[in-house]
Design an enzyme around this catalytic site. Structure first.
Site, PDB file in Angstrom:
ATOM      1  CE1 TYR A  74     -12.419  -6.049  -6.255  1.00 43.70           C
ATOM      2  CE2 TYR A  74     -11.021  -6.897  -8.007  1.00 43.70           C
ATOM      3  CZ  TYR A  74     -11.170  -6.440  -6.715  1.00 43.70           C
ATOM      4  OH  TYR A  74     -10.074  -6.358  -5.886  1.00 43.70           O
ATOM      5  CD  GLU A  87      -4.846  -0.268 -12.379  1.00 40.39           C
ATOM      6  OE1 GLU A  87      -6.076  -0.177 -12.530  1.00 40.39           O
ATOM      7  OE2 GLU A  87      -4.335  -0.632 -11.302  1.00 40.39           O
ATOM      8  CG  HIS A 121      -5.792   3.220  -9.003  1.00 41.84           C
ATOM      9  ND1 HIS A 121      -6.115   2.921  -7.714  1.00 41.84           N
ATOM     10  CD2 HIS A 121      -5.075   2.163  -9.451  1.00 41.84           C
ATOM     11  CE1 HIS A 121      -5.606   1.729  -7.385  1.00 41.84           C
ATOM     12  NE2 HIS A 121      -4.978   1.255  -8.421  1.00 41.84           N
ATOM     13  CE  LYS A 155      -6.896  -6.443  -8.878  1.00 40.75           C
ATOM     14  NZ  LYS A 155      -6.400  -5.854  -7.627  1.00 40.75           N
ATOM     15  CG  HIS A 156      -8.792  -3.520 -12.883  1.00 42.15           C
ATOM     16  ND1 HIS A 156      -9.633  -4.027 -11.912  1.00 42.15           N
ATOM     17  CD2 HIS A 156      -7.705  -3.035 -12.214  1.00 42.15           C
ATOM     18  CE1 HIS A 156      -9.073  -3.841 -10.711  1.00 42.15           C
ATOM     19  NE2 HIS A 156      -7.906  -3.240 -10.865  1.00 42.15           N
ATOM     20  CD1 TRP A 200      -9.691  -0.526 -11.999  1.00 40.65           C
ATOM     21  CD2 TRP A 200     -10.520  -0.306  -9.922  1.00 40.65           C
ATOM     22  NE1 TRP A 200      -8.672  -0.102 -11.174  1.00 40.65           N
ATOM     23  CE2 TRP A 200      -9.144   0.040  -9.898  1.00 40.65           C
ATOM     24  CE3 TRP A 200     -11.249  -0.254  -8.741  1.00 40.65           C
ATOM     25  CZ2 TRP A 200      -8.508   0.443  -8.726  1.00 40.65           C
ATOM     26  CZ3 TRP A 200     -10.608   0.146  -7.577  1.00 40.65           C
ATOM     27  CH2 TRP A 200      -9.238   0.488  -7.576  1.00 40.65           C
TER      28      TRP A 200
END
Ligand SMILES: *[C@@H]1O[C@H](CO)[C@@H](O)[C@H](O)[C@H]1NC(C)=O
Ligand SMILES: *[C@@H]1O[C@H](CO)[C@@H](O)[C@H](O)[C@H]1NC(C)=O
Ligand SMILES: *[C@@H]1O[C@H](CO)[C@@H](O)[C@H](O)[C@H]1NC(C)=O
Ligand SMILES: *[C@@H]1O[C@H](CO)[C@@H](O)[C@H](O)[C@H]1NC(C)=O
Length: 406
Positions: A88, A135, A77, A138-139, A80
C-alpha cells in the site's frame, strides 16, 4: 451540476443544497464503472476507479486494555486503500494532512457523524482528533477517488466528510460483535475459541469471503474486511472480497482468546492514592435506571462524575439515577438533581425536581446544547475534583460523559 430547482423539492434537497453550497461535490461516475482490482485493460479515470489502492479495507479494533468503546461493540480503526496485493501507499499528499478533522466535520454539517465517531472511532493511546488526523493523512489521502480533481468546485477539505462518512457507513454494516455473538462467540476471560469458528462466523456475514483476523498474545484484537469498489469511495458500490495476500494475523488455530473489555485491565485492587481510575465499567445501555457517569478523555476512561457533579479520577464513582422526563431525562445523585444551567454540571439539594435539567443523549454520551463534548481546565489527579463545563470557553480539556448502567 446542481440545479436551482433543488430549492423547491423539499427538506432533503435543501440539506443537500446546503452541503453543496458549502463545498464541492464528487464528480459523477457512469453507471458502468469497472470493479477495482478487476480491470483487464488500462482504466484512465481514477476518480471513478480506485487505483492503485483498489482494495478497500474496513479495519476494526477490539481494544481491551485499556478498553475503548462500548463493551458490546468493536471500534473503527480506518478505511485503507491497499494495492490489490497487500502492499500500500501511505501519506500520499502532505498538503492534505489536515489537523482540524472535528472542525471540518462540524462545519460541513456532519456533527452527527462526529458524535458517532466519538464513541466508535477512538484510539487507545491518543485523542479521537489525533487518530482521525492520522487515519486521513496516512490512508485517506491515498484514496484516488477522493482526490481534489475528483470534485466539482473543489475547495480544501471537501473530500474529508466523504472519507469519514463512508467508513462509518461501512462499519455500521459490519457489527463484528454481533456476528461473533450470533455464533456463540462472546468475550470471556476463561473460554477460548477455534480460529476456524471465528473465521466462519465473520465470513458468513461477508458474502462468504474471508476476513483477516489479527491476534496479539493469542487474543483477537483486529479484523480487516476487504472490499473492491465500483465507482468512488464517496458513493460507489462496495463488493465484499477476501484478503488479497497471505499475511497471517498471528492467531493460533485453537485456544484463541476473546477477552472482555471490562475484565481486560489490571486495575490494582489495593487501596491507593496514586490517581488510578476508580472501578469503571465500559459504557452500556441508555440513560435509564442506575448508572455511573464515566469521564472519557483522549479515548480512555479516566475517572467519573461524582455526586456533586464534579470530575474525579481517584475514588468511588457516584451512582446516578436517570429518569425519563419530557423529551429527555433527569439525572439525580445522592446530593440531588443535576443541572447544567449555569454552564457547569452541578448536582445539589438546592435543585428541585422542577428545576432539574432535562438532558439529552447520543447513545451512551451525555449531550449538551453544543454536542457531546464537555470541558474542564485539566484532567484531575489525586484528590482534586474539577468542574465540568458545557461550553469550551477557555477550558483546555475535552471530555465525554458516558453512561454505564450498574
Ligand atoms: C488496470 O488499470 C491500471 C490503471 O489504469 C493500469 O495501470 C493497469 O495496468 C490495469 N491492469 C490491467 C491488467 O490492465
Ligand atoms: C481546516 O484546515 C484547512 C487547512 O489545513 C483549512 O483550509 C480549513 O478552512 C479548515 N477548516 C475549518 C472548518 O476550520
Ligand atoms: C493499543 O492497541 C494496539 C493495537 O491493538 C496494541 O498493540 C497496543 O498495545 C495498545 N496500547 C496500549 C497502551 O494498550
Ligand atoms: C454517507 O454514506 C452513505 C453510504 O454510502 C450514503 O448513503 C450517504 O448518502 C452518505 N452521506 C453523505 C452526507 O455523504
Amino acid at each position: 451540476m446542481l440545479s436551482i430547482h433543488s430549492l423547491k423539492v423539499g427538506p432533503l434537497a435543501v440539506l443537500y443544497l446546503a452541503q453543496s453550497v458549502l463545498g464541492g461535490t464528487p464528480k459523477s461516475c457512469s453507471s458502468t464503472t469497472t470493479l477495482s482490482c478487476h480491470n483487464t485493460t488500462t482504466v484512465a479515470d481514477t476518480c471513478c476507479f480506485n487505483y492503485p489502492g483498489g482494495s478497500l479495507l474496513q479495519t476494526q479494533f477490539w481494544d481491551t486494555d485499556p478498553a475503548v468503546g462500548p463493551s458490546d461493540s468493536w471500534t473503527i480503526h480506518g478505511l485503507w486503500p491497499d494495492h490489490c496485493d497487500g502492499t500500500y501507499d501511505a501519506t500520499c499528499d502532505s498538503s492534505r494532512a489536515y489537523t482540524n478533522i472535528s472542525a471540518i466535520l462540524k462545519a460541513s454539517g456532519n456533527a452527527d457523524l462526529l458524535s458517532y465517531m466519538e464513541t466508535y472511532w477512538l484510539p487507545n493511546d491518543s485523542t479521537g482528533e489525533e487518530f482521525w488526523e492520522h487515519e486521513f493523512g496516512k490512508h485517506g489521502t491515498c484514496v484516488s477517488t477522493l482526490a481534489p480533481k475528483c470534485f466539482t468546485n473543489y475547495k480544501a477539505t471537501d473530500e474529508v466528510p466523504y472519507y469519514f462518512n463512508t467508513t462509518v457507513s461501512l462499519f455500521k454494516t459490519l457489527p463484528t460483535y454481533k456476528f461473533l455473538a450470533d455464533a456463540g462467540i462472546t468475550p470471556s476471560s476463561t473460554k477460548t475459541y477455534k480460529l476456524a469458528d471465528i473465521q466462519a462466523a465473520l465470513s458468513k456475514n461477508h458474502n462468504g469471503e474471508s476476513v483477516y483476523i489479527g491476534c496479539t498474545s493469542s487474543a483477537i484484537e483486529q479484523v480487516y474486511y476487504y472490499y473492491n469498489v465500483y465507482g468512488s469511495v464517496a458513493n460507489g458500490q462496495f463488493v465484499p472480497a477476501s484478503p488479497d495476500n497471505s499475511e497471517s494475523g498471528g492467531c493460533p488455530s485453537t485456544g484463541v482468546k476473546y477477552l472482555p473489555k471490562s475484565g481486560g485491565s489490571t486495575t490494582p485492587t489495593s487501596t491507593t492514592s496514586t490517581g488510578t481510575s476508580p472501578p469503571t465499567s465500559t459504557p452500556t445501555g441508555s440513560f435509564s435506571g442506575k448508572g455511573y457517569l464515566n469521564a472519557v478523555t483522549g479515548g480512555s476512561t479516566k475517572g467519573c462524575i461524582i455526586s456533586g457533579g464534579t470530575w474525579y479520577t481517584s475514588g468511588t464513582c457516584a451512582t446516578f439515577t436517570a429518569a425519563s422526563s419530557g423529551s429527555g431525562f433527569t439525572l439525580k445523585s445522592s446530593k440531588g438533581y443535576c443541572s447544567a444551567s449555569s454552564g457547569s454540571l452541578t448536582c445539589a439539594s438546592g435543585v428541585s425536581a422542577a428545576d432539574a435539567a432535562v438532558f439529552a443523549a447520543s447513545g451512551v454520551n451525555l449531550a449538551n446544547s453544543n454536542g457531546n463534548d464537555w470541558y474542564a481546565d485539566s484532567v484531575p489527579s489525586g484528590s482534586t475534583q474539577n468542574t465540568v463545563y458545557s461550553a469550551k470557553g477557555s477550558h483546555g480539556t475535552t471530555l465525554q460523559i458516558q453512561w454505564a448502567s450498574v
